[in-house]
Design a protein around this motif. Structure first.
Motif, PDB file in Angstrom:
ATOM      1  N   UNK A   1      72.564  69.974  65.220  1.00 45.88           N
ATOM      2  CA  UNK A   1      72.649  68.666  64.564  1.00 45.88           C
ATOM      3  C   UNK A   1      71.257  68.163  64.191  1.00 45.88           C
ATOM      4  N   UNK A   2      70.279  68.337  65.081  1.00 47.58           N
ATOM      5  CA  UNK A   2      68.907  67.914  64.767  1.00 47.58           C
ATOM      6  C   UNK A   2      68.357  68.689  63.572  1.00 47.58           C
ATOM      7  N   UNK A   3      68.619  69.982  63.526  1.00 42.13           N
ATOM      8  CA  UNK A   3      68.142  70.784  62.400  1.00 42.13           C
ATOM      9  C   UNK A   3      68.783  70.341  61.090  1.00 42.13           C
ATOM     10  N   UNK A   4      70.077  70.024  61.128  1.00 43.76           N
ATOM     11  CA  UNK A   4      70.750  69.552  59.921  1.00 43.76           C
ATOM     12  C   UNK A   4      70.180  68.214  59.464  1.00 43.76           C
ATOM     13  N   UNK A   5      69.816  67.335  60.417  1.00 45.39           N
ATOM     14  CA  UNK A   5      69.220  66.044  60.066  1.00 45.39           C
ATOM     15  C   UNK A   5      67.848  66.239  59.428  1.00 45.39           C
ATOM     16  N   UNK A   6      67.056  67.158  59.964  1.00 44.06           N
ATOM     17  CA  UNK A   6      65.743  67.420  59.380  1.00 44.06           C
ATOM     18  C   UNK A   6      65.862  68.016  57.978  1.00 44.06           C
ATOM     19  N   UNK A   7      66.870  68.845  57.794  1.00 44.16           N
ATOM     20  CA  UNK A   7      67.067  69.442  56.472  1.00 44.16           C
ATOM     21  C   UNK A   7      67.561  68.406  55.462  1.00 44.16           C
ATOM     22  N   UNK A   8      68.379  67.453  55.909  1.00 43.82           N
ATOM     23  CA  UNK A   8      68.953  66.471  54.990  1.00 43.82           C
ATOM     24  C   UNK A   8      67.992  65.342  54.682  1.00 43.82           C
ATOM     25  N   UNK A   9      67.313  64.830  55.713  1.00 38.79           N
ATOM     26  CA  UNK A   9      66.481  63.630  55.537  1.00 38.79           C
ATOM     27  C   UNK A   9      64.986  63.928  55.533  1.00 38.79           C
ATOM     28  N   UNK A  10      64.613  65.171  55.686  1.00 34.12           N
ATOM     29  CA  UNK A  10      63.208  65.515  55.716  1.00 34.12           C
ATOM     30  C   UNK A  10      62.682  65.601  57.135  1.00 34.12           C
ATOM     31  N   UNK A  11      61.384  65.916  57.242  1.00 31.25           N
ATOM     32  CA  UNK A  11      60.767  66.067  58.548  1.00 31.25           C
ATOM     33  C   UNK A  11      60.889  64.775  59.358  1.00 31.25           C
ATOM     34  N   UNK A  12      61.298  64.904  60.602  1.00 31.55           N
ATOM     35  CA  UNK A  12      61.522  63.737  61.446  1.00 31.55           C
ATOM     36  C   UNK A  12      62.883  63.100  61.252  1.00 31.55           C
ATOM     37  N   UNK A  13      63.756  63.771  60.501  1.00 31.78           N
ATOM     38  CA  UNK A  13      65.096  63.206  60.271  1.00 31.78           C
ATOM     39  C   UNK A  13      65.929  63.103  61.528  1.00 31.78           C
ATOM     40  N   UNK A  14      65.636  63.996  62.502  1.00 33.17           N
ATOM     41  CA  UNK A  14      66.401  63.929  63.747  1.00 33.17           C
ATOM     42  C   UNK A  14      66.126  62.643  64.514  1.00 33.17           C
ATOM     43  N   UNK A  15      64.938  62.030  64.289  1.00 40.64           N
ATOM     44  CA  UNK A  15      64.613  60.776  64.969  1.00 40.64           C
ATOM     45  C   UNK A  15      65.372  59.591  64.382  1.00 40.64           C
ATOM     46  N   UNK A  16      65.969  59.782  63.206  1.00 39.00           N
ATOM     47  CA  UNK A  16      66.758  58.718  62.592  1.00 39.00           C
ATOM     48  C   UNK A  16      68.152  58.618  63.204  1.00 39.00           C
TER      49      UNK A  16
END
Length: 404
Positions: free
Chosen positions: A85-100
């Motif tokens: 899930x964190x990797x998908x967030x980084x891919x969708x929202x850019x670097x640091x997307x998992x922190x969102x």
């Protein structure tokens, strides 16, 4: 004479208009209260969510049968779902997307996989997961200006939305407003009210029957009547102190359990039921008793077959008042420890729990603005629960009501 009649008629009209005005004012205040709570609470039923696509095909190596075993989320965690899930967030929202994303956001996706294991073979899954507290605060215009701009950009792309949070009604308490739920407190209130009703109602009704039908008129019964009337007016926190000193001393391992809370509230509710029950029994016409005795009924049959059924509507009215008061009480439950952080709903009457009024009190003391919205939503749930409980009691009262 005509002048006197005119004055009487004017007084009658004035009294009628004053009564109508009082009722109208009360109804207006009630409507304003309900509208205010509904408008404020509606935002509390929503939360900020991020929409993204998580690729699953072949990336989660777990037997679907494992999801039917105990602790399925633990199995998904070991299989690497949080990292996916964190990797998908980084891919969708850019670097640091998992922190969102909110902490533990992967658990909601895990719940979807547990509900439908066939999704494990899907190529991609579109999910809507809770945003972090900082990002949710940015959508309300607070926090870091850079994060506000990020929230604006994501909202413009349709990746950040305010969605109705159906999980609010099925989750328990949490440390952030994006993940909190009301089910733990609601279940605790239901269990506590059930214990209160099962203890206070039969004891209160039987006490009223004995005092009104069997007890002699002497100084001891006068003392008992005075004591019951005084107990009905005692501040609720005194009953909390009594529960702390007696019930928790007898059952120290059941602190903050629904059974202790129900026993404490039963002490507070029982005097109200006794007083209303005595008044209802006293209102039954003596002719009912005389007719039953004349037909050969025994005194016990007169009481339980004739007097009690006719007095039951009035007894239920007092029970409604007492239970409504108990439902909204906070002070006595705080005294017995029902203000603890409980992250899971109670499993039985001896498990740690909290109740709706205490949960509202705890959330209202939080600094985060998100908890303010959740507090309003919890108040709406409390009002609905109170209306449902009163509606059932009123139905039962009308069901047993008889006219003569």
């Amino acid at each position: 004479m005509q002048a006197g009649l005119a004055r009487r008629y004017r007084g009658d009209r004035l009294f009628r208009w004053l009564g109508f005005g009082a009722v109208s004012f009360s109804a207006l205040i009630l409507v304003l209260l309900l509208v205010s709570m509904a408008s404020s609470g509606w935002a509390g039923f929503h939360r900020s969510e991020l929409r993204l696509t998580v690729p699953l095909s072949g990336r989660i190596q777990i037997d679907p049968a494992r999801l039917a075993q105990p602790d399925p989320l633990g199995g998904l965690e070991v299989a690497g779902l949080p990292a996916l899930v964190d990797a998908a967030a980084n891919q969708t929202f850019g670097k640091g997307g998992d922190e969102l994303l909110a902490d533990g956001a992967w658990r909601e996706m895990g719940a979807k996989l547990i509900a439908d294991p066939a999704l494990l073979t899907s190529k991609d899954i579109a999910v809507s997961l809770p945003a972090s507290d900082d990002l949710a605060n940015a959508t309300r215009g607070g926090g870091d200006p850079a994060l506000q701009q990020t929230a604006t950009d994501l909202a413009r792309k349709g990746q950040l939305v305010r969605a109705f949070d159906t999980g609010f009604l099925v989750r328990a308490d949490a440390t952030n407003p994006q993940s909190v739920g009301i089910w733990g407190a609601l279940k605790g209130s239901m269990m506590t009210m059930l214990v209160t009703l099962l203890l206070a109602f039969p004891v209160g009704v039987l006490s009223a029957l004995y005092l009104e039908e069997y007890a002699g008129r002497n100084r001891w019964t006068d003392l008992i009547e005075i004591s019951i009337n005084n107990l009905a007016a005692v501040p609720s926190i005194i009953f909390g102190l009594l529960g702390l000193a007696v019930f928790l001393a007898l059952f120290p391992n059941y602190r903050s359990a629904p059974i202790i809370g129900g026993m404490t509230l039963a002490l507070m509710t029982m005097p109200v039921i006794v007083i209303s029950g005595r008044n209802a029994i006293k209102a039954v016409p003596p002719s009912i008793r005389d007719a039953a005795l004349a037909m050969g009924a025994s005194p016990v049959q007169v009481v339980f077959h004739h007097v009690l059924p006719l007095a039951l509507p009035g007894i239920l009215t007092g029970t409604i008042i007492g239970m409504a008061r108990a439902l909204g009480e906070t002070a006595p439950l705080l005294m017995i420890g029902m203000r603890a952080f409980v992250a899971s709903p109670p499993s039985d009457f001896t498990s740690p729990a909290t109740v709706l009024p205490v949960q509202i009190f705890l959330w209202s003391d939080e600094i985060d603005r998100g908890f303010v919205e959740r507090t309003s939503a919890a108040i709406v749930v409390l009002l609905i629960f109170l209306l449902l409980m009163n509606g059932i009691a009123i139905y039962l009262r009308n069901r047993f009501e008889k006219r003569w």
